[in-house]
Every structure is written in structure tokens, then in C-alpha cells.
Write a protein that holds these residues in place. Structure first.
Motif, PDB file in Angstrom:
ATOM      1  N   MET A 109       0.825  -1.214   0.000  1.00  0.00           N
ATOM      2  CA  MET A 109       0.000   0.000   0.000  1.00  0.00           C
ATOM      3  C   MET A 109       0.859   1.264   0.000  1.00  0.00           C
ATOM      4  O   MET A 109       0.622   2.189  -0.779  1.00  0.00           O
ATOM      5  CB  MET A 109      -0.940   0.008   1.213  1.00  0.00           C
ATOM      6  N   VAL A 110       1.862   1.297   0.854  1.00  0.00           N
ATOM      7  CA  VAL A 110       2.706   2.494   0.948  1.00  0.00           C
ATOM      8  C   VAL A 110       3.518   2.672  -0.334  1.00  0.00           C
ATOM      9  O   VAL A 110       3.652   3.787  -0.836  1.00  0.00           O
ATOM     10  CB  VAL A 110       3.609   2.424   2.197  1.00  0.00           C
ATOM     11  N   SER A 111       4.047   1.579  -0.878  1.00  0.00           N
ATOM     12  CA  SER A 111       4.804   1.710  -2.129  1.00  0.00           C
ATOM     13  C   SER A 111       3.885   2.143  -3.257  1.00  0.00           C
ATOM     14  O   SER A 111       4.262   2.959  -4.099  1.00  0.00           O
ATOM     15  CB  SER A 111       5.512   0.405  -2.478  1.00  0.00           C
ATOM     16  N   GLY A 112       2.655   1.623  -3.276  1.00  0.00           N
ATOM     17  CA  GLY A 112       1.690   2.021  -4.300  1.00  0.00           C
ATOM     18  C   GLY A 112       1.286   3.479  -4.189  1.00  0.00           C
ATOM     19  O   GLY A 112       1.126   4.169  -5.197  1.00  0.00           O
ATOM     20  N   LEU A 113       1.132   3.972  -2.961  1.00  0.00           N
ATOM     21  CA  LEU A 113       0.790   5.382  -2.780  1.00  0.00           C
ATOM     22  C   LEU A 113       1.881   6.295  -3.351  1.00  0.00           C
ATOM     23  O   LEU A 113       1.594   7.397  -3.794  1.00  0.00           O
ATOM     24  CB  LEU A 113       0.602   5.704  -1.293  1.00  0.00           C
TER      25      LEU A 113
END
Length: 178
Positions: free
Chosen positions: A84-88
Motif C-alpha cells: 500500500m505504501v509503495s503504491g501510494l
């Protein structure tokens, strides 16, 4: 190809970072909070909601995961947070896409702690002739404990480093890279 390496790398970095109570969840909360801030000042409310929802979920989880933990995250949770954080950090378009350095610098600054820890452990294990996939107590958090900090102190120190690195990202976004 760079985006794929980023997504897989950060996802696994959070999995490796999940080695002390509250560490991965706290770093994920800080990273999601900075992403939410950047989305808000860019006027991107849909993505700000997504980052804010992740930050809120992590804050609620952290109440039970901080030392002494009553609930543990496990691989599934840390991999989800990492993805999720990498995608954001690859969701766009962004106003700061004026140059390659700016595009790469802000996400790296926001995620400095998990990226540094993964690189450090990878290099240390490779130099020691051990498999990178083999577990151990050679993470930055473990080394801080070996230097005399408590586990809680090590986690809070790494949270402070993540906040400072995110603050540098905000300053470079606001005032430019120079």
C-alpha cells in the motif's frame, strides 16, 4: 521495470522491518501520513482519502501492537502495508514531476527507514557470506538495542528518523531541491 522493482522492494522492506513491536506499523503510519499530506497540498482528495484511511487503520492497530504488543502483524500484514505504501508513492500525476531527481527523491525520503534497513541488512549478510533470506538480529533496530537502547527506545528512535526524513521531503517539496 523501475516501478515493479519499487513495489516489490518496498513491500519486502516492510516485511523485513516487522521485527519489533510497533516498528512496521509506526513507520507505515508515518509514511502514509506524509503521502496524505502531499496528496492534500496537490489537491488530490481521492488519493488523500486512501492514504488517510491507511494511516487511520495503522494508528488503530498500533494501539494494540506497540510494546508490549497484544496483537501481532505477521507477514501478511507487513506485506500489505508495504504494498500500500509503495503504491501510494507511485500514484500520479504529481506537480513535482519536473525532473527525475524530484520524482525519485521524495518517495525515497518518505521511506528512508525501511529502505535503509533493507539495504543495510542485505549488504551485511552478503559480506558475512550468509543468505539474504536467512533471518537474524542484524537489523538497525536490533543494533540500536545492542548499543544499549530498550526495544521501545529503538522503535521510537526509528520513528523519529522517519519523521525527520519525511520532514526533509516536505522541505524539499516546498522550497526545491537546492
Amino acid at each position: 521495470l523501475l516501478t515493479l522493482v519499487w513495489l516489490v522492494g518496498v513491500t519486502n522492506a516492510f516485511n523485513l522491518l516487522d521485527n519489533m513491536d510497533g516498528l512496521a506499523a509506526g513507520i507505515g503510519l508515518i509514511a502514509a501520513g506524509f503521502r496524505c499530506y502531499f496528496f492534500l497540498i496537490d489537491g488530490n482528495l481521492a488519493r488523500a482519502w486512501l492514504a488517510g484511511a491507511l494511516a487511520g487503520a495503522l494508528a488503530g492497530f498500533l494501539v494494540f501492537n506497540f510494546q508490549p504488543a497484544a496483537v501481532f502483524m505477521g507477514d501478511t500484514g507487513s506485506l500489505f502495508i508495504g504494498l500500500m505504501v509503495s503504491g501510494l508513492n507511485v500514484m500520479g500525476p504529481f506537480p513535482y514531476q519536473r525532473g527525475t531527481v524530484a520524482v525519485l527523491l521524495l518517495p525515497v525520503l518518505i521511506l528512508m527507514v525501511p529502505l535503509f534497513d533493507t539495504a543495510f541488512v542485505t549488504v551485511a549478510r552478503t559480506l558475512a557470506g550468509r543468505s539474504v533470506a536467512q533471518g537474524g538480529r542484524d537489523h538497525t533496530s536490533h543494533r540500536l538495542v545492542a548499543l544499549g537502547l530498550s526495544e521501545r527506545g529503538a522503535v521510537l528512535s526509528l520513528w523519529a528518523m522517519a519523521l525527520a526524513s519525511g520532514g526533509v521531503a516536505v522541505l524539499s517539496y516546498r522550497y526545491g531541491l537546492p
